[in-house]
Design a protein around this motif. Structure first.
Motif, PDB file in Angstrom:
ATOM      1  N   ASN A 112       0.799  -1.214   0.000  1.00 33.42           N
ATOM      2  CA  ASN A 112       0.000   0.000   0.000  1.00 33.42           C
ATOM      3  C   ASN A 112       0.840   1.275   0.000  1.00 33.42           C
ATOM      4  OD1 ASN A 112       0.834  -0.095   2.733  1.00 33.42           O
ATOM      5  ND2 ASN A 112      -1.001   0.968   3.391  1.00 33.42           N
ATOM      6  N   SER A 113       2.048   1.207   0.543  1.00 31.12           N
ATOM      7  CA  SER A 113       2.904   2.392   0.583  1.00 31.12           C
ATOM      8  C   SER A 113       3.610   2.638  -0.750  1.00 31.12           C
ATOM      9  CB  SER A 113       3.949   2.243   1.698  1.00 31.12           C
ATOM     10  OG  SER A 113       4.733   1.078   1.508  1.00 31.12           O
ATOM     11  N   HIS A 114       3.458   1.722  -1.701  1.00 33.05           N
ATOM     12  CA  HIS A 114       4.150   1.843  -2.980  1.00 33.05           C
ATOM     13  C   HIS A 114       3.231   2.184  -4.151  1.00 33.05           C
ATOM     14  CE1 HIS A 114       8.322   0.254  -2.209  1.00 33.05           C
ATOM     15  NE2 HIS A 114       7.726   0.034  -1.050  1.00 33.05           N
ATOM     16  N   GLY A 115       1.945   1.935  -4.020  1.00 37.49           N
ATOM     17  CA  GLY A 115       1.053   2.065  -5.167  1.00 37.49           C
ATOM     18  C   GLY A 115       1.042   3.437  -5.806  1.00 37.49           C
ATOM     19  N   GLY A 116       0.823   4.473  -5.015  1.00 37.54           N
ATOM     20  CA  GLY A 116       0.761   5.825  -5.554  1.00 37.54           C
ATOM     21  C   GLY A 116       2.065   6.252  -6.196  1.00 37.54           C
ATOM     22  N   VAL A 117       3.175   5.947  -5.532  1.00 38.88           N
ATOM     23  CA  VAL A 117       4.497   6.300  -6.062  1.00 38.88           C
ATOM     24  C   VAL A 117       4.772   5.540  -7.353  1.00 38.88           C
ATOM     25  CG1 VAL A 117       6.975   6.300  -5.587  1.00 38.88           C
ATOM     26  CG2 VAL A 117       5.355   6.806  -3.752  1.00 38.88           C
ATOM     27  N   LEU A 118       4.418   4.253  -7.382  1.00 40.32           N
ATOM     28  CA  LEU A 118       4.620   3.438  -8.568  1.00 40.32           C
ATOM     29  C   LEU A 118       3.828   4.002  -9.744  1.00 40.32           C
ATOM     30  CD1 LEU A 118       5.598   0.935 -10.105  1.00 40.32           C
ATOM     31  CD2 LEU A 118       3.701  -0.343  -9.064  1.00 40.32           C
ATOM     32  N   ALA A 119       2.556   4.336  -9.524  1.00 36.56           N
ATOM     33  CA  ALA A 119       1.719   4.868 -10.602  1.00 36.56           C
ATOM     34  C   ALA A 119       2.279   6.182 -11.128  1.00 36.56           C
ATOM     35  CB  ALA A 119       0.289   5.051 -10.110  1.00 36.56           C
ATOM     36  N   GLN A 120       2.726   7.057 -10.241  1.00 35.11           N
ATOM     37  CA  GLN A 120       3.282   8.343 -10.662  1.00 35.11           C
ATOM     38  C   GLN A 120       4.564   8.148 -11.471  1.00 35.11           C
ATOM     39  OE1 GLN A 120       3.745  10.875  -7.228  1.00 35.11           O
ATOM     40  NE2 GLN A 120       1.590  10.683  -6.648  1.00 35.11           N
ATOM     41  N   TRP A 121       5.418   7.242 -11.028  1.00 37.54           N
ATOM     42  CA  TRP A 121       6.673   7.024 -11.738  1.00 37.54           C
ATOM     43  C   TRP A 121       6.414   6.435 -13.123  1.00 37.54           C
ATOM     44  CZ3 TRP A 121       9.450   2.873 -13.759  1.00 37.54           C
ATOM     45  CH2 TRP A 121      10.766   3.178 -14.145  1.00 37.54           C
ATOM     46  N   LEU A 122       5.533   5.466 -13.196  1.00 39.46           N
ATOM     47  CA  LEU A 122       5.208   4.871 -14.491  1.00 39.46           C
ATOM     48  C   LEU A 122       4.632   5.928 -15.434  1.00 39.46           C
ATOM     49  CD1 LEU A 122       3.632   1.455 -13.434  1.00 39.46           C
ATOM     50  CD2 LEU A 122       5.860   1.803 -14.519  1.00 39.46           C
ATOM     51  N   ASP A 123       3.768   6.777 -14.914  1.00 40.57           N
ATOM     52  CA  ASP A 123       3.171   7.816 -15.747  1.00 40.57           C
ATOM     53  C   ASP A 123       4.234   8.775 -16.285  1.00 40.57           C
ATOM     54  OD1 ASP A 123       0.523   8.886 -16.670  1.00 40.57           O
ATOM     55  OD2 ASP A 123       1.307  10.685 -15.692  1.00 40.57           O
ATOM     56  N   SER A 124       5.265   9.035 -15.480  1.00 40.48           N
ATOM     57  CA  SER A 124       6.331   9.942 -15.914  1.00 40.48           C
ATOM     58  C   SER A 124       7.225   9.325 -16.977  1.00 40.48           C
ATOM     59  CB  SER A 124       7.182  10.358 -14.711  1.00 40.48           C
ATOM     60  OG  SER A 124       7.997   9.285 -14.261  1.00 40.48           O
ATOM     61  N   GLU A 132      -1.611   3.714 -20.766  1.00 34.37           N
ATOM     62  CA  GLU A 132      -2.324   4.539 -19.792  1.00 34.37           C
ATOM     63  C   GLU A 132      -2.176   3.887 -18.426  1.00 34.37           C
ATOM     64  OE1 GLU A 132      -3.610   7.462 -20.251  1.00 34.37           O
ATOM     65  OE2 GLU A 132      -3.219   7.461 -22.416  1.00 34.37           O
ATOM     66  N   ILE A 133      -1.770   4.678 -17.445  1.00 38.40           N
ATOM     67  CA  ILE A 133      -1.510   4.176 -16.094  1.00 38.40           C
ATOM     68  C   ILE A 133      -2.558   4.729 -15.142  1.00 38.40           C
ATOM     69  CG2 ILE A 133       0.128   4.145 -14.182  1.00 38.40           C
ATOM     70  CD1 ILE A 133       1.413   4.826 -17.658  1.00 38.40           C
ATOM     71  N   ALA A 134      -3.043   3.895 -14.236  1.00 44.48           N
ATOM     72  CA  ALA A 134      -4.026   4.345 -13.256  1.00 44.48           C
ATOM     73  C   ALA A 134      -3.806   3.641 -11.927  1.00 44.48           C
ATOM     74  CB  ALA A 134      -5.445   4.081 -13.755  1.00 44.48           C
ATOM     75  N   ASP A 135      -3.903   4.399 -10.837  1.00 48.84           N
ATOM     76  CA  ASP A 135      -3.917   3.817  -9.498  1.00 48.84           C
ATOM     77  C   ASP A 135      -5.363   3.468  -9.187  1.00 48.84           C
ATOM     78  OD1 ASP A 135      -3.817   3.163  -6.835  1.00 48.84           O
ATOM     79  OD2 ASP A 135      -2.688   4.935  -6.205  1.00 48.84           O
ATOM     80  N   ARG A 136      -5.690   2.184  -9.154  1.00 51.75           N
ATOM     81  CA  ARG A 136      -7.071   1.721  -8.976  1.00 51.75           C
ATOM     82  C   ARG A 136      -7.341   1.226  -7.555  1.00 51.75           C
ATOM     83  NH1 ARG A 136      -9.587   0.723 -13.679  1.00 51.75           N
ATOM     84  NH2 ARG A 136     -11.412   1.162 -12.370  1.00 51.75           N
ATOM     85  N   THR A 137      -6.498   1.599  -6.618  1.00 50.02           N
ATOM     86  CA  THR A 137      -6.638   1.106  -5.245  1.00 50.02           C
ATOM     87  C   THR A 137      -7.970   1.505  -4.627  1.00 50.02           C
ATOM     88  OG1 THR A 137      -4.242   1.311  -5.031  1.00 50.02           O
ATOM     89  CG2 THR A 137      -5.492   0.990  -3.002  1.00 50.02           C
ATOM     90  N   ALA A 138      -8.461   2.673  -4.967  1.00 51.73           N
ATOM     91  CA  ALA A 138      -9.741   3.116  -4.410  1.00 51.73           C
ATOM     92  C   ALA A 138     -10.909   2.304  -4.955  1.00 51.73           C
ATOM     93  CB  ALA A 138      -9.947   4.598  -4.703  1.00 51.73           C
ATOM     94  N   ASP A 139     -10.707   1.666  -6.095  1.00 50.18           N
ATOM     95  CA  ASP A 139     -11.791   0.923  -6.744  1.00 50.18           C
ATOM     96  C   ASP A 139     -11.765  -0.572  -6.459  1.00 50.18           C
ATOM     97  OD1 ASP A 139     -12.580   3.322  -8.087  1.00 50.18           O
ATOM     98  OD2 ASP A 139     -10.987   2.967  -9.554  1.00 50.18           O
ATOM     99  N   TYR A 140     -10.562  -1.098  -6.176  1.00 58.10           N
ATOM    100  CA  TYR A 140     -10.426  -2.547  -6.057  1.00 58.10           C
ATOM    101  C   TYR A 140      -9.723  -2.932  -4.760  1.00 58.10           C
ATOM    102  CZ  TYR A 140     -11.785  -2.696 -10.947  1.00 58.10           C
ATOM    103  OH  TYR A 140     -12.475  -2.561 -12.122  1.00 58.10           O
TER     104      TYR A 140
END
Length: 387
Positions: A112-124, A132-140
């Motif tokens: 959980n401490s890596h998801g947001g950072v991972l999504a941002q880095w991939l998007d960059s 297309e990259i998306a952090d779907r933690t709020a949905d799944y």
């Protein structure tokens, strides 16, 4: 921790919250031993809704992730599970993710401490590629089990992942001391199931109606430690390279093309040895307690006095600790490579003047001579050349 981030399953009778990266879910629901036994026989499910889910869609997704990561997934078939690492320029682990593709989207499951950072880095890093990259933690949400879910709950599962550990993947190598047939992970079966977060409680209700029970993270951790399975939130620190954890077997393809950190991976494997090695510890259970994660490992005789042990310099750290329903207290630890594999170790938990000490019998996971597949020149590849 935000109240809204807590799992609704923490409201179940007997639920006791976990801590650290797992603070949003239950450590157990009142009977950790019963839960662990049920999980081991395939009749329990673990709430892992604290885990992060990141998706990568688009026609370039598989080849693009291959260029960024340690793993070759360009030809990954829908439903085929694997694992990938993202490394820094020095080959140290930054991210570790479970990977599965559904034919249109790659699903990445991580801590959980890596998801947001991972999504941002991939998007960059996508530049002009069709991804297309998306952090779907709020949905799944994620559930864990050792067996496939029964039909009463499988309809809610969006995608599933079966842990390849410890089977050697393509382009992989074993750093383990034991033969493959004797690896404790040979009996390890672990599955992650992604379900809509809005369906989490209904999915659990269906499983309970089918005779399954809820198990906490304590049960899952005990089985993981017994299988020598490394975990990003436990075994990885700011210095960890894949070789130290035997992750070359499931998360690294040694023959694939260039990616960040590849030079260190190749040099340590072909010319050197990892500076540390993962070990399994059988802990003395007479204290009726468990040492804390991060406790010091001492290369000292168990009969040494508390004063001698208090002043001893550590040779490693405890990374995971659990109470197994058959083996009792067990742990994983990272120790210096040159620590004698035959040596009885001591775990020092707490400050030197008030520490608790545990005798610890080590079982070699990563062998001290692992690596050096070609021959080793002088120099320290992780520190670089002296100027």
């Amino acid at each position: 921790m935000d109240e809204n981030s807590k799992s609704p399953l923490l409201n179940r009778t007997g639920a006791v919250a976990d801590g650290g990266d797992d603070a949003a879910v239950a450590a157990h629901y009142g009977d950790p031993t019963r839960e662990q036994r049920a999980l081991a026989r395939g009749a329990a499910v673990v709430d892992l809704s604290q885990r992060s889910v990141v998706t990568v869609s688009g026609p370039d997704r598989l080849t693009w992730l291959t260029t960024l990561s340690s793993q070759e997934i360009a030809g990954l078939k829908p439903g085929e599970p694997t694992e990938l690492l993202l490394l820094d320029i020095s080959g140290r682990i930054e991210h570790d993710a479970a990977v599965v593709d559904d034919g249109e989207t790659v699903w990445l499951i991580t801590e959980n401490s890596h998801g947001g950072v991972l999504a941002q880095w991939l998007d960059s890093m996508k530049f002009m590629l069709r991804v297309e990259i998306a952090d779907r933690t709020a949905d799944y949400a994620v559930l864990g089990s050792t067996a496939p879910l029964p039909a009463s709950a499988s309809g809610e599962v969006v995608i599933g992942w079966a842990d390849p550990w410890p089977k050697l993947g393509p382009g992989a190598a074993s750093y383990a001391q034991v033969a493959e047939a004797d690896h404790p992970g040979a009996d390890w079966s672990w599955r992650l199931h992604v379900v809509p977060r809005t369906s989490l409680e209904a999915t659990i209700d269906g499983l309970e109606q089918a005779g399954w029970i809820l198990a906490g993270t304590m049960a899952a951790e005990a089985l993981r430690v017994a299988a020598w399975r490394p975990r990003l939130a436990r075994e990885v620190d700011e210095k960890t390279i894949p070789h130290e954890l035997d992750l070359i077997r499931t998360a690294v393809h040694l023959s694939k093309g260039c990616y960040k950190g590849q030079e260190t991976v190749a040099r340590v494997h072909n010319l050197g040895h990892p500076p540390r090695r993962l070990v399994f510890l059988h802990l003395d259970g007479s204290e009726h307690t468990l040492p804390a994660i991060g406790s010091d490992i001492l290369a000292a005789a168990p009969e040494a006095s508390p004063a001698e042990l208090a002043g001893e310099r550590p040779v490693g750290k405890v990374t995971s600790v659990a109470r197994h329903h058959e083996m009792g207290p067990i742990a994983l630890a990272l120790v210096k490579r040159k620590v004698d594999p035959a040596l009885q170790l001591v775990v020092r938990d707490g400050d030197a003047d008030s520490a608790t000490f545990y005798a610890a019998a080590q079982e070699v996971i990563v062998r001290p001579d692992a690596g050096q597949a070609v021959g080793r020149p002088k120099g320290d590849f992780l520190r670089g050349q002296r100027r």
